[in-house]
Write a protein that holds these residues in place. Structure first.
Motif, PDB file in Angstrom:
ATOM      1  N   PRO A   1       7.517   6.361   9.842  1.00  0.00           N
ATOM      2  CA  PRO A   1       6.738   7.554   9.520  1.00  0.00           C
ATOM      3  C   PRO A   1       6.487   8.395  10.771  1.00  0.00           C
ATOM      4  N   SER A   2       6.476   9.708  10.599  1.00  0.00           N
ATOM      5  CA  SER A   2       6.331  10.581  11.773  1.00  0.00           C
ATOM      6  C   SER A   2       4.965  10.398  12.433  1.00  0.00           C
TER       7      SER A   2
ATOM      8  N   ASP B   1       2.103   9.835  24.995  1.00  0.00           N
ATOM      9  CA  ASP B   1       1.662   8.894  26.029  1.00  0.00           C
ATOM     10  C   ASP B   1       1.242   7.540  25.439  1.00  0.00           C
ATOM     11  N   LEU B   2       2.057   7.035  24.525  1.00  0.00           N
ATOM     12  CA  LEU B   2       1.818   5.743  23.882  1.00  0.00           C
ATOM     13  C   LEU B   2       0.404   5.643  23.319  1.00  0.00           C
ATOM     14  N   ASN B   3       0.105   6.530  22.388  1.00  0.00           N
ATOM     15  CA  ASN B   3      -1.234   6.509  21.782  1.00  0.00           C
ATOM     16  C   ASN B   3      -1.289   5.411  20.721  1.00  0.00           C
ATOM     17  N   THR B   4      -1.340   4.175  21.186  1.00  0.00           N
ATOM     18  CA  THR B   4      -1.310   3.052  20.237  1.00  0.00           C
ATOM     19  C   THR B   4      -2.586   2.922  19.398  1.00  0.00           C
ATOM     20  N   PRO B   5      -3.781   3.353  19.878  1.00  0.00           N
ATOM     21  CA  PRO B   5      -4.934   3.298  18.966  1.00  0.00           C
ATOM     22  C   PRO B   5      -4.681   4.143  17.717  1.00  0.00           C
ATOM     23  N   GLN B   6      -4.036   5.301  17.902  1.00  0.00           N
ATOM     24  CA  GLN B   6      -3.693   6.157  16.765  1.00  0.00           C
ATOM     25  C   GLN B   6      -2.653   5.464  15.882  1.00  0.00           C
ATOM     26  N   VAL B   7      -1.701   4.791  16.530  1.00  0.00           N
ATOM     27  CA  VAL B   7      -0.683   4.044  15.785  1.00  0.00           C
ATOM     28  C   VAL B   7      -1.352   2.994  14.896  1.00  0.00           C
ATOM     29  N   VAL B   8      -2.330   2.300  15.458  1.00  0.00           N
ATOM     30  CA  VAL B   8      -3.005   1.243  14.700  1.00  0.00           C
ATOM     31  C   VAL B   8      -3.782   1.851  13.528  1.00  0.00           C
ATOM     32  N   THR B   9      -4.403   2.992  13.750  1.00  0.00           N
ATOM     33  CA  THR B   9      -5.090   3.690  12.648  1.00  0.00           C
ATOM     34  C   THR B   9      -4.092   3.992  11.523  1.00  0.00           C
ATOM     35  N   GLU B  10      -2.904   4.447  11.915  1.00  0.00           N
ATOM     36  CA  GLU B  10      -1.852   4.740  10.919  1.00  0.00           C
ATOM     37  C   GLU B  10      -1.437   3.473  10.172  1.00  0.00           C
ATOM     38  N   LEU B  11      -1.336   2.360  10.890  1.00  0.00           N
ATOM     39  CA  LEU B  11      -0.957   1.100  10.240  1.00  0.00           C
ATOM     40  C   LEU B  11      -1.998   0.715   9.181  1.00  0.00           C
ATOM     41  N   TYR B  12      -3.276   0.879   9.538  1.00  0.00           N
ATOM     42  CA  TYR B  12      -4.338   0.586   8.565  1.00  0.00           C
ATOM     43  C   TYR B  12      -4.186   1.478   7.331  1.00  0.00           C
ATOM     44  N   ARG B  13      -3.840   2.742   7.580  1.00  0.00           N
ATOM     45  CA  ARG B  13      -3.692   3.690   6.465  1.00  0.00           C
ATOM     46  C   ARG B  13      -2.532   3.259   5.557  1.00  0.00           C
ATOM     47  N   LEU B  14      -1.399   2.926   6.183  1.00  0.00           N
ATOM     48  CA  LEU B  14      -0.242   2.486   5.393  1.00  0.00           C
ATOM     49  C   LEU B  14      -0.584   1.226   4.608  1.00  0.00           C
TER      50      LEU B  14
ATOM     51  N   PRO C   1       7.386  -0.320   2.578  1.00  0.00           N
ATOM     52  CA  PRO C   1       8.581   0.023   3.381  1.00  0.00           C
ATOM     53  C   PRO C   1       8.226   0.703   4.703  1.00  0.00           C
ATOM     54  N   ALA C   2       7.235   1.624   4.668  1.00  0.00           N
ATOM     55  CA  ALA C   2       6.837   2.311   5.907  1.00  0.00           C
ATOM     56  C   ALA C   2       6.157   1.339   6.865  1.00  0.00           C
ATOM     57  N   LEU C   3       5.377   0.438   6.297  1.00  0.00           N
ATOM     58  CA  LEU C   3       4.698  -0.555   7.112  1.00  0.00           C
ATOM     59  C   LEU C   3       5.727  -1.475   7.775  1.00  0.00           C
ATOM     60  N   ALA C   4       6.721  -1.905   6.988  1.00  0.00           N
ATOM     61  CA  ALA C   4       7.759  -2.796   7.520  1.00  0.00           C
ATOM     62  C   ALA C   4       8.490  -2.124   8.684  1.00  0.00           C
ATOM     63  N   ALA C   5       8.838  -0.840   8.495  1.00  0.00           N
ATOM     64  CA  ALA C   5       9.564  -0.115   9.545  1.00  0.00           C
ATOM     65  C   ALA C   5       8.708   0.011  10.806  1.00  0.00           C
ATOM     66  N   SER C   6       7.435   0.327  10.609  1.00  0.00           N
ATOM     67  CA  SER C   6       6.551   0.547  11.755  1.00  0.00           C
ATOM     68  C   SER C   6       6.287  -0.755  12.510  1.00  0.00           C
ATOM     69  N   LEU C   7       6.002  -1.811  11.767  1.00  0.00           N
ATOM     70  CA  LEU C   7       5.715  -3.096  12.423  1.00  0.00           C
ATOM     71  C   LEU C   7       6.912  -3.535  13.249  1.00  0.00           C
ATOM     72  N   HIS C   8       8.085  -3.404  12.668  1.00  0.00           N
ATOM     73  CA  HIS C   8       9.300  -3.820  13.362  1.00  0.00           C
ATOM     74  C   HIS C   8       9.487  -3.008  14.648  1.00  0.00           C
ATOM     75  N   ARG C   9       9.282  -1.705  14.561  1.00  0.00           N
ATOM     76  CA  ARG C   9       9.476  -0.837  15.726  1.00  0.00           C
ATOM     77  C   ARG C   9       8.511  -1.189  16.847  1.00  0.00           C
ATOM     78  N   LEU C  10       7.348  -1.718  16.468  1.00  0.00           N
ATOM     79  CA  LEU C  10       6.319  -2.050  17.466  1.00  0.00           C
ATOM     80  C   LEU C  10       6.434  -3.490  17.971  1.00  0.00           C
ATOM     81  N   GLY C  11       7.415  -4.221  17.446  1.00  0.00           N
ATOM     82  CA  GLY C  11       7.619  -5.583  17.939  1.00  0.00           C
ATOM     83  C   GLY C  11       6.885  -6.663  17.152  1.00  0.00           C
ATOM     84  N   PHE C  12       6.458  -6.333  15.916  1.00  0.00           N
ATOM     85  CA  PHE C  12       5.833  -7.354  15.069  1.00  0.00           C
ATOM     86  C   PHE C  12       6.863  -7.830  14.051  1.00  0.00           C
ATOM     87  N   GLU C  13       7.077  -9.163  13.987  1.00  0.00           N
ATOM     88  CA  GLU C  13       8.121  -9.695  13.113  1.00  0.00           C
ATOM     89  C   GLU C  13       7.545 -10.734  12.151  1.00  0.00           C
ATOM     90  N   ASP C  14       7.705 -10.484  10.838  1.00  0.00           N
ATOM     91  CA  ASP C  14       7.153 -11.455   9.889  1.00  0.00           C
ATOM     92  C   ASP C  14       7.908 -12.781   9.916  1.00  0.00           C
TER      93      ASP C  14
END
Ligand code: AMP
Ligand code: ZN
Length: 461
Positions: free
Chosen positions: A348-349, A358-371, A378-391
């Motif tokens: 997701p954009s 500048d790697l605004n990861t707090p904002q990224v985490v807010t987005e993850l909560y929203r998703l 599907p968006a959550l899976a893509a985002s988690l993977h891109r950030l290095g989280f693997e189920d």
């Protein structure tokens, strides 16, 4: 949106323009391998792994070179070798300490979900390149020999101190350090120092000795990334003296205007307002957190620490707490369950834009909560993977609790009760058989009577 990064050198956020988009180059100072890494040391590893992954996404995985060195020559290593292996020759003892610590480090950072850098050079493999660089610095009048050392002459560089924003005059006036008589200037730092017969050493034009700390990164970055590269990173404490001195050596040796385009520094992981560090003794090792019950009474998945760290922007301090881990675990448990086995969509954009700011990861985490709330798997899976989280490797909090129950349960006691229950059943004493079943149930054990007359058990989930 273009990638913007905060540059310590210019003190502002800038658009990132790689010198060569077909080979984006980043160097991050790695560990000194004499002891377990603590979770403060894990912060730069995680932060720059997120950046490495983002650069790979933006420029293509084959167009990014990430180098993280291993410092395997240092007086702390020598001291540890003498302490732990007094019976061995020093070289062998040092080898044991550095090999063991380096492999522990690799296992630790892998568990935190970090990719292997493109190269992880060891300082001791670049002694020749360091000697070559020191020779050039002496020839150019930037270094001199005195008192059994080769020193960098800070006064020989016009803008020495630009990275850490220190003026040479201020440093001299305010110098509290005892002025060492052999130095022209109190800020002059060691490039090479002579070794006694007992100390590790290499032959050089200045006698048998060993390198100072800073020169190794100048030599290794030059070998892998060239005289000038894109990003140089590490923790805040490295700005001065380490990065200031690396920059001085490299620029003076190569006659370049810069060593790296962008200098990035992560803030500290703190304990009660103080930097977590070996010297203060307020540290938690990565290994203790992942493999022991010392914190919150259980082991933690490395990805939980990763998320806990990314909730804070990399330039801000983080106060370390078990509560932070608990919150991260609850979030990850939920997201992983949602995203497990789901075909990922594109990223997701909202996530990509936040990362590029500048790697605004707090904002990224807010987005993850929203998703997560939207159940957009599907968006959550893509985002988690891109950030290095693997189920595939994540072990949820619930699974951990079951494992812990297994580990602490007295299996013999369970077996004794099951045998007693089988005897009661054989005697058709149903009341006693039911009582034992209830007792096992209260212990958290569920039982199953098999067709062949045996009874199997498991810890309840
Ligand atoms: P060292 O082995 O002490 O040179 O540290 C390795 C890396 O960890 C360097 O980039 C340090 O800046 C970083 N570092 C050390 N302590 C902390 C801390 N408490 N918080 C964040 N980064 C740290
Ligand atoms: Zn370095």
């Amino acid at each position: 949106m273009t990638l913007r990064l905060y540059n310590t050198l210019t003190r502002r956020k800038e658009d990132f323009k790689p010198l060569d988009p077909s080979n984006v180059r980043m160097y991050v100072c790695g560990p000194t391998v004499y002891d377990f890494a603590h979770i403060g040391n894990a912060r730069p590893v995680i932060v720059f792994d997120v950046l490495f992954r983002l650069l790979r996404h933006l420029y293509g995985p084959e167009h990014v070179t990430y180098v993280r060195n291993i410092t395997d020559v240092d007086d702390k290593i020598n001291a540890r070798a003498l302490r732990d292996f007094p019976e061995l020759p020093l070289n062998e003892a040092i080898r044991r300490v550095t090999e063991k610590t380096a492999s522990q480090y690799q296992a630790d950072v892998k568990a935190l979900g970090c990719l292997e850098p493109t190269a992880q050079p060891r300082a001791t493999e670049f002694i020749d390149q360091m000697i070559e660089m020191i020779t050039v610095l002496i020839a150019k009048g930037n270094a001199y020999q005195a008192g059994g050392e080769v020193l960098f002459d800070v006064a020989s560089m016009k803008d020495y101190g630009a990275l850490s924003n220190r003026k040479l005059e201020d440093q001299q006036a305010g110098a509290r350090v005892a002025v060492e008589v052999h130095k022209k200037n109190p800020g002059d730092f060691v490039l090479w120092k002579l070794s006694s017969a007992e100390e590790p050493g290499w032959e050089s034009p200045w006698g048998r000795g060993r390198p100072g700390w800073h020169i190794e990164c100048s030599a290794m970055s030059k070998s892998y990334l060239g005289e000038v590269f894109d990003i140089h990173g590490g923790g805040l404490d490295l700005i001065f003296p380490h990065h200031e001195n690396e920059l001085a050596q490299s620029r003076c040796a190569h006659g370049t205007k810069k060593m790296a385009s962008v200098w990035m520094h992560n803030g500290f992981l703190q304990v009660e307002g103080q930097k977590m560090s070996k010297s203060l003794g307020n540290f938690v090792t990565i290994n203790e957190l992942l493999d022991t019950d010392k914190f919150g009474g259980r082991k933690w998945d490395g990805q939980v620490l990763r998320l806990a760290m990314l909730k804070t922007h990399y330039r801000q301090p983080i106060d370390w707490s078990v509560r932070g881990l608990e919150e991260a675990q609850i979030a990850l448990d939920g997201w992983m369950q949602l995203a497990k086995g789901v075909e990922p969509s594109t990223i997701p954009s909202g996530i990509l834009d936040a990362l590029q700011d500048d790697l605004n990861t707090p904002q990224v985490v807010t987005e993850l909560y929203r998703l997560g709330r939207l159940k957009d798997a599907p968006a959550l899976a893509a985002s988690l993977h891109r950030l290095g989280f693997e189920d595939t490797t994540y072990i949820s909090g619930a699974r951990r609790a079951v494992e812990k129950a297994f580990a602490t349960m007295d299996a013999r006691e369970v077996d004794t009760l099951i045998t007693a229950r089988l005897a009661a059943r054989a005697a058709k004493n149903w009341k006693e058989s039911d009582r034992i079943r209830d007792e096992l149930d209260a212990m958290g054990v569920s039982i199953k009577d098999n067709k062949d007359g045996t009874t199997s058990w498991e810890v309840k989930r």
